[in-house]
Design an enzyme around this catalytic site. Structure first.
Site, PDB file in Angstrom:
ATOM      1  N   ASP A  30       0.876  -1.164   0.000  1.00 35.49           N
ATOM      2  CA  ASP A  30       0.000   0.000   0.000  1.00 35.49           C
ATOM      3  C   ASP A  30       0.920   1.223   0.000  1.00 35.49           C
ATOM      4  OD1 ASP A  30      -2.390   1.586   0.309  1.00 35.49           O
ATOM      5  OD2 ASP A  30      -1.840   1.821   2.415  1.00 35.49           O
ATOM      6  N   ASP A  32      -0.096   5.141   0.924  1.00 35.39           N
ATOM      7  CA  ASP A  32      -0.330   6.087   2.015  1.00 35.39           C
ATOM      8  C   ASP A  32      -0.256   5.377   3.365  1.00 35.39           C
ATOM      9  OD1 ASP A  32      -1.174   8.614   0.518  1.00 35.39           O
ATOM     10  OD2 ASP A  32      -2.524   7.137  -0.349  1.00 35.39           O
ATOM     11  N   ASN A  64      -5.788   2.431  -2.769  1.00 34.52           N
ATOM     12  CA  ASN A  64      -7.185   2.830  -2.937  1.00 34.52           C
ATOM     13  C   ASN A  64      -7.323   4.315  -3.237  1.00 34.52           C
ATOM     14  OD1 ASN A  64      -8.305   0.325  -2.633  1.00 34.52           O
ATOM     15  ND2 ASN A  64      -9.088   0.641  -0.560  1.00 34.52           N
ATOM     16  N   ASN A  65      -6.232   5.045  -3.198  1.00 36.82           N
ATOM     17  CA  ASN A  65      -6.275   6.480  -3.492  1.00 36.82           C
ATOM     18  C   ASN A  65      -6.521   6.671  -4.988  1.00 36.82           C
ATOM     19  OD1 ASN A  65      -5.649   9.210  -4.017  1.00 36.82           O
ATOM     20  ND2 ASN A  65      -4.272   9.300  -2.266  1.00 36.82           N
ATOM     21  N   HIS A 190      -9.832   9.585   5.463  1.00 41.19           N
ATOM     22  CA  HIS A 190      -8.376   9.612   5.317  1.00 41.19           C
ATOM     23  C   HIS A 190      -7.804  10.636   6.301  1.00 41.19           C
ATOM     24  CE1 HIS A 190      -8.748   7.264   1.660  1.00 41.19           C
ATOM     25  NE2 HIS A 190      -9.684   8.092   1.257  1.00 41.19           N
ATOM     26  N   LYS A 221      -9.254  -2.387  -2.852  1.00 42.19           N
ATOM     27  CA  LYS A 221      -9.148  -3.242  -1.660  1.00 42.19           C
ATOM     28  C   LYS A 221     -10.340  -3.010  -0.722  1.00 42.19           C
ATOM     29  CE  LYS A 221      -5.335  -1.060  -1.012  1.00 42.19           C
ATOM     30  NZ  LYS A 221      -4.094  -0.483  -0.438  1.00 42.19           N
ATOM     31  N   ASP A 246      -1.264  -0.654   6.005  1.00 38.97           N
ATOM     32  CA  ASP A 246      -1.434   0.002   7.306  1.00 38.97           C
ATOM     33  C   ASP A 246      -2.884   0.009   7.766  1.00 38.97           C
ATOM     34  OD1 ASP A 246      -2.174   2.005   5.268  1.00 38.97           O
ATOM     35  OD2 ASP A 246      -2.325   3.379   6.972  1.00 38.97           O
TER      36      ASP A 246
END
Length: 307
Positions: A30, A32, A64-65, A190, A221, A246
């Protein structure tokens, strides 16, 4: 870091890290909260990525961003000191949503998008027709605004310009049971600098699910489609793959759903206490959110890679 007994949430250290890396050919990160936070790389992360590649590991980035297209991610990697990250190694929810509409749904018509520039760019690059959002006339309402008869799908992503009108239009399109309902990702929020948060795609999707009485198909995800994209392009075997994230409810659950070994890093959203609670839960679905391993930071890989 005390992880206690039982299965899962094992604290990774020393020889264990070397053994784990020796057993895996592919490493999925991942972004971020794992290899960077905002515009700051996690200490040691650029070196870890380079050393993994030097060791012959295939490295992929699954995020996922959906706010930026893949070419902008390449620029960010470079800006933060990551050497030689290629566009084809990056799998964002925006890119995978476009791939789904093009290759799986084989959309014959347009997609109505609640989202930002990153989603729009990936859709256009994939040749997926997008219903243009016209500026609302003063006093316009859902009674009078035009609806595009060619819309055959609605896609919801992160949108800082989310409006009641967008929600209302999407509801109207989804009245047609043949209209696909997709979400880039389920992230509810976020973290931002200074302890603030911003609502994520999942919160906007929830609003539309409530208003339309329909459930969205999630592309990012923890859905397996992102891994399917990687596997179809690179022939990746889940048994020889590692997922490092994370966020327990997306990154770790994604890895569990896809049959990958999972590692939680503590440089982002989820905490060790939350991981232990999932591990000790009596609910099978919650147990799937518990990671196989826990480490403070991806920098913990450095010693094993440098030996």
């Amino acid at each position: 870091m005390a992880c206690g007994g039982g299965r899962g949430c094992v604290a990774l250290r020393g020889a264990q890290i070397r053994d784990l890396l020796d057993a895996k050919h592919n490493v999925l990160f991942d972004c971020d909260g794992v290899i960077w936070n905002g515009e700051t790389a996690v200490t040691g992360a650029p070196e870890v990525v380079s050393l993994l590649k030097q060791r012959g590991k295939r490295v992929f980035f699954v995020t996922n961003n959906c706010t930026r297209p893949r070419e902008n991610y390449v620029q960010k990697f470079s800006r933060l000191g990551f050497a030689d990250v290629a566009e084809e190694e990056i799998f964002s929810s925006a890119y995978c949503s476009a791939a789904y509409l093009r290759d799986v749904a084989r959309l014959r018509g347009k997609v109505y998008v609640i989202g930002c520039g990153g989603v729009m760019k990936e859709l256009r690059d994939a040749g997926v027709p997008v219903a243009e959002e016209e500026d609302a006339e003063p006093g316009a309402s859902i009674y009078t605004c035009p609806l595009d008869p060619d819309v055959k799908a609605v896609l919801v992503g992160y949108d800082e310009n989310f409006t009641f009108m967008k929600l209302a239009k999407a509801c109207c399109y989804l009245r047609n049971s043949e209209c696909l309902f997709l979400a880039t990702d389920p992230d509810p929020w976020h973290p931002l600098r200074g302890g603030r948060v911003t609502p994520g795609s999942g919160s906007l999707t929830a609003a539309l699910e409530t208003a339309s009485s329909r459930k969205a198909t999630v592309i990012g995800k923890p859905s397996c489609f992102m891994f399917d994209c990687i596997a179809s392009q690179f022939g990746v075997d889940p048994a020889h793959s590692l997922m490092i994230g994370d966020r327990l409810e997306t990154d770790v659950l994604f890895g569990s759903n896809c049959g990958l070994t999972t590692v939680l890093t503590l440089t982002g959203v989820s905490t060790l206490q939350e991981a232990l609670a999932y591990r000790d839960s009596q609910e099978p679905q919650q147990k799937n959110c518990a990671p196989d391993y826990v480490m403070e930071s991806v920098a913990d890989f450095l010693q094993a890679l440098e030996d």
